[in-house]
Design a protein around this motif. Structure first.
Motif, PDB file in Angstrom:
ATOM      1  N   PHE A   2      38.548  21.329 -12.710  1.00  0.00           N
ATOM      2  CA  PHE A   2      37.627  20.344 -13.034  1.00  0.00           C
ATOM      3  C   PHE A   2      37.058  20.376 -14.459  1.00  0.00           C
ATOM      4  O   PHE A   2      36.263  21.392 -14.716  1.00  0.00           O
ATOM      5  N   VAL A   3      37.527  19.648 -15.410  1.00  0.00           N
ATOM      6  CA  VAL A   3      37.112  19.875 -16.693  1.00  0.00           C
ATOM      7  C   VAL A   3      35.744  19.255 -16.583  1.00  0.00           C
ATOM      8  O   VAL A   3      35.278  18.634 -16.225  1.00  0.00           O
ATOM      9  N   ALA A   4      35.065  19.875 -17.758  1.00  0.00           N
ATOM     10  CA  ALA A   4      33.563  19.642 -18.024  1.00  0.00           C
ATOM     11  C   ALA A   4      32.688  20.380 -16.846  1.00  0.00           C
ATOM     12  O   ALA A   4      31.615  20.466 -17.185  1.00  0.00           O
ATOM     13  N   LYS A   5      33.427  20.698 -15.796  1.00  0.00           N
ATOM     14  CA  LYS A   5      32.526  21.746 -14.938  1.00  0.00           C
ATOM     15  C   LYS A   5      32.949  23.099 -14.858  1.00  0.00           C
ATOM     16  O   LYS A   5      32.246  23.778 -14.575  1.00  0.00           O
ATOM     17  N   ASP A   6      33.980  23.198 -15.883  1.00  0.00           N
ATOM     18  CA  ASP A   6      34.530  24.675 -16.242  1.00  0.00           C
ATOM     19  C   ASP A   6      34.765  25.322 -14.585  1.00  0.00           C
ATOM     20  O   ASP A   6      34.227  26.444 -14.555  1.00  0.00           O
ATOM     21  N   THR A   7      35.468  24.815 -13.870  1.00  0.00           N
ATOM     22  CA  THR A   7      35.804  25.193 -12.318  1.00  0.00           C
ATOM     23  C   THR A   7      37.204  24.863 -11.957  1.00  0.00           C
ATOM     24  O   THR A   7      37.622  23.751 -12.447  1.00  0.00           O
ATOM     25  N   SER A   8      37.746  25.800 -11.383  1.00  0.00           N
ATOM     26  CA  SER A   8      39.064  25.748 -10.797  1.00  0.00           C
ATOM     27  C   SER A   8      39.298  26.107  -9.429  1.00  0.00           C
ATOM     28  O   SER A   8      38.530  26.953  -9.075  1.00  0.00           O
TER      29      SER A   8
END
Ligand code: FES
Length: 98
Positions: free
Chosen positions: A8-14
Motif C-alpha cells: 500500500f503505497v503512501a501507507k508504507d505497509t505491505s
C-alpha cells in the motif's frame, strides 16, 4: 496456491495475500485497517488504485469494464501478481453507486 506481496503505497505497509483470498480478507486477518462497507463489490468504498500488478475481480460489479484494470475493489479482488495499490482513490462511477 500462490502468495503475493501487496504494498500500500503512501501507507508504507505491505501484506502477503494468497490468490485464494481477497485483499480485504487478508487485511482484516492482519489487523490492517481498510475502509469497506458492502463487501459485495457494489459500493466502491474499498476501492484502491492499481499502481502496478494484476488482480482478478470478476464479481466487482460496481466497476465499469474500463475501470476494472485501473482500480481494485479489495473486497472482491484477488492478486494475480505482486501489487502496488494506492488507497483512497475511487473510480468515476462512484458518483452513481449506492
Ligand atoms: S466494500 Fe463495497 S465494493 Fe467493496
Amino acid at each position: 496456491m500462490e502468495e503475493y506481496n501487496v504494498e500500500f503505497v503512501a501507507k508504507d505497509t505491505s501484506i502477503t495475500v494468497s490468490d485464494t483470498e481477497t485483499i480485504l480478507q487478508a487485511c482484516l486477518k492482519e489487523g490492517f485497517p481498510l475502509e469497506y462497507s458492502c463487501r459485495v463489490g457494489m459500493c466502491l468504498a474499498c476501492s484502491a488504485r492499481i499502481i502496478e500488478g494484476k488482480v482478478t475481480q470478476p464479481a466487482a460489479r460496481g466497476l465499469t469494464s474500463g475501470e476494472a484494470s485501473k482500480y481494485a475493489l479489495t473486497c472482491m479482488a484477488r492478486p494475480q501478481s505482486d501489487l502496488k495499490l494506492r488507497l483512497g482513490e475511487y473510480p468515476p462511477s462512484i458518483e452513481n453507486s449506492c
